[in-house]
Design an enzyme around this catalytic site. Structure first.
Site, PDB file in Angstrom:
ATOM      1  N   ASN A 159       3.005  39.000 -24.518  1.00 36.40           N
ATOM      2  CA  ASN A 159       3.317  37.886 -25.437  1.00 36.40           C
ATOM      3  C   ASN A 159       4.808  37.728 -25.716  1.00 36.40           C
ATOM      4  O   ASN A 159       5.207  37.340 -26.810  1.00 36.40           O
ATOM      5  CB  ASN A 159       2.577  38.059 -26.775  1.00 36.40           C
ATOM      6  CG  ASN A 159       1.077  38.021 -26.588  1.00 36.40           C
ATOM      7  OD1 ASN A 159       0.592  37.252 -25.766  1.00 36.40           O
ATOM      8  ND2 ASN A 159       0.365  38.864 -27.308  1.00 36.40           N
ATOM      9  N   ARG A 160       5.618  38.041 -24.742  1.00 38.45           N
ATOM     10  CA  ARG A 160       7.083  37.873 -24.829  1.00 38.45           C
ATOM     11  C   ARG A 160       7.742  38.751 -25.911  1.00 38.45           C
ATOM     12  O   ARG A 160       8.892  38.523 -26.281  1.00 38.45           O
ATOM     13  CB  ARG A 160       7.474  36.405 -25.096  1.00 38.45           C
ATOM     14  CG  ARG A 160       6.993  35.443 -23.998  1.00 38.45           C
ATOM     15  CD  ARG A 160       7.679  35.787 -22.693  1.00 38.45           C
ATOM     16  NE  ARG A 160       7.412  34.828 -21.627  1.00 38.45           N
ATOM     17  CZ  ARG A 160       6.495  35.004 -20.653  1.00 38.45           C
ATOM     18  NH1 ARG A 160       5.739  36.077 -20.631  1.00 38.45           N
ATOM     19  NH2 ARG A 160       6.354  34.103 -19.710  1.00 38.45           N
ATOM     20  N   LEU A 161       7.018  39.749 -26.402  1.00 41.68           N
ATOM     21  CA  LEU A 161       7.634  40.669 -27.377  1.00 41.68           C
ATOM     22  C   LEU A 161       8.178  41.875 -26.610  1.00 41.68           C
ATOM     23  O   LEU A 161       7.668  42.994 -26.692  1.00 41.68           O
ATOM     24  CB  LEU A 161       6.612  41.077 -28.443  1.00 41.68           C
ATOM     25  CG  LEU A 161       6.193  39.921 -29.354  1.00 41.68           C
ATOM     26  CD1 LEU A 161       5.141  40.371 -30.365  1.00 41.68           C
ATOM     27  CD2 LEU A 161       7.399  39.328 -30.100  1.00 41.68           C
ATOM     28  N   LYS A 213       4.077  34.418 -16.510  1.00 41.60           N
ATOM     29  CA  LYS A 213       3.442  35.664 -16.140  1.00 41.60           C
ATOM     30  C   LYS A 213       3.455  36.553 -17.372  1.00 41.60           C
ATOM     31  O   LYS A 213       4.447  36.554 -18.109  1.00 41.60           O
ATOM     32  CB  LYS A 213       4.303  36.284 -15.014  1.00 41.60           C
ATOM     33  CG  LYS A 213       3.858  37.599 -14.493  1.00 41.60           C
ATOM     34  CD  LYS A 213       4.788  38.032 -13.348  1.00 41.60           C
ATOM     35  CE  LYS A 213       4.392  39.353 -12.754  1.00 41.60           C
ATOM     36  NZ  LYS A 213       4.396  40.458 -13.695  1.00 41.60           N
TER      37      LYS A 213
END
Ligand code: FMN
Length: 212
Positions: free
Chosen positions: A190-192, A9
């Protein structure tokens, strides 16, 4: 071939910047707690409590946060349970609030101590009668022979207290976690992700950003 679980997600709903956070982590926690309550999630006050015995073996379970004051975070339980025994051996613990609806997580680490009897009594009185009887009836974390054992215990304690006030069992009460570390995690694209940690220095809370 390994089979991976494809639940993926993107986190797009918010951010957590140094310019946005409150200098007081308790205040920041209250703000996020209000927002998770507004989200309508079933247990906004549920947290994973991790404790560790004297041999460093960890164990986790959910507890419900029942009070938050300037000193720390309070939950209630059986002092003779597995967690109670671990806390006797090792007072360090963490509370983890997994707040999926707001794409957030709060980690709190610190030291546990029992709350005073009077406060535990006051809270115990606010519990529904069934929950008061259950505190007496259940030797939490002990091996029991059957479901029937619990039902008999319940019946017996109902009879014992009859129409009298149900007093708090001496083996049941609250713990306060006094935090020495807070981490607020906000999911980002983006997982940042954003991670802001509060740590004490010279009796003041300082903040630092952690890599996601
Ligand atoms: C949503 C939820 C809330 C819970 N709240 C509490 C709680 O406030 N206190 C408690 O002792 N156990 C609570 N439990 C049960 C614990 O997770 C655990 O099973 C129990 O305390 C025994 O843990 P222990 O054997 O590690 O001591 C809750 C479980 C769930 C799923």
């Amino acid at each position: 071939m390994p089979v991976f679980l494809h639940y993926r997600k993107e986190y797009l709903s918010d951010s957590l910047l140094e310019s946005q956070v409150n200098p007081d982590p308790f205040f920041q926690f209250h703000q996020w707690l209000d927002q998770i309550i507004e989200s309508g999630t079933a247990y906004p006050n549920a947290a994973v409590l991790s404790t560790c015995n004297k041999n460093y073996r960890p164990s986790s379970r959910i507890v419900l946060l029942k009070e938050l004051n300037e000193e720390g975070f309070i939950f209630f339980t059986n002092y003779q349970s597995k967690k109670g025994r671990q806390i006797e051996e090792n007072p360090y613990a963490s509370l983890l609030f997994p707040w999926h609806e707001t794409e957030r997580q709060v980690r709190i680490e610190g030291t546990l101590k029992k709350i005073d009897d009077l406060t535990a009594d006051i809270y115990f009185k606010t519990r529904p009668e069934g929950a008061q009887i259950a505190a007496w009836a259940s030797p939490q974390s002990e091996k029991i022979e059957s479901r029937e054992f619990l039902e008999i215990q319940e019946k017996n304690y109902r009879k014992k207290f009859n129409s009298e006030d149900i007093t708090r069992p001496p083996f049941w009460g609250g713990y306060l976690l006094k935090p020495d570390l807070f981490e607020f995690w906000q999911g980002r694209e983006n997982r940042l992700h954003d991670r802001i940690e509060y740590y004490p220095e010279n009796n003041k809370w300082k903040i630092r950003r952690l890599a996601p």
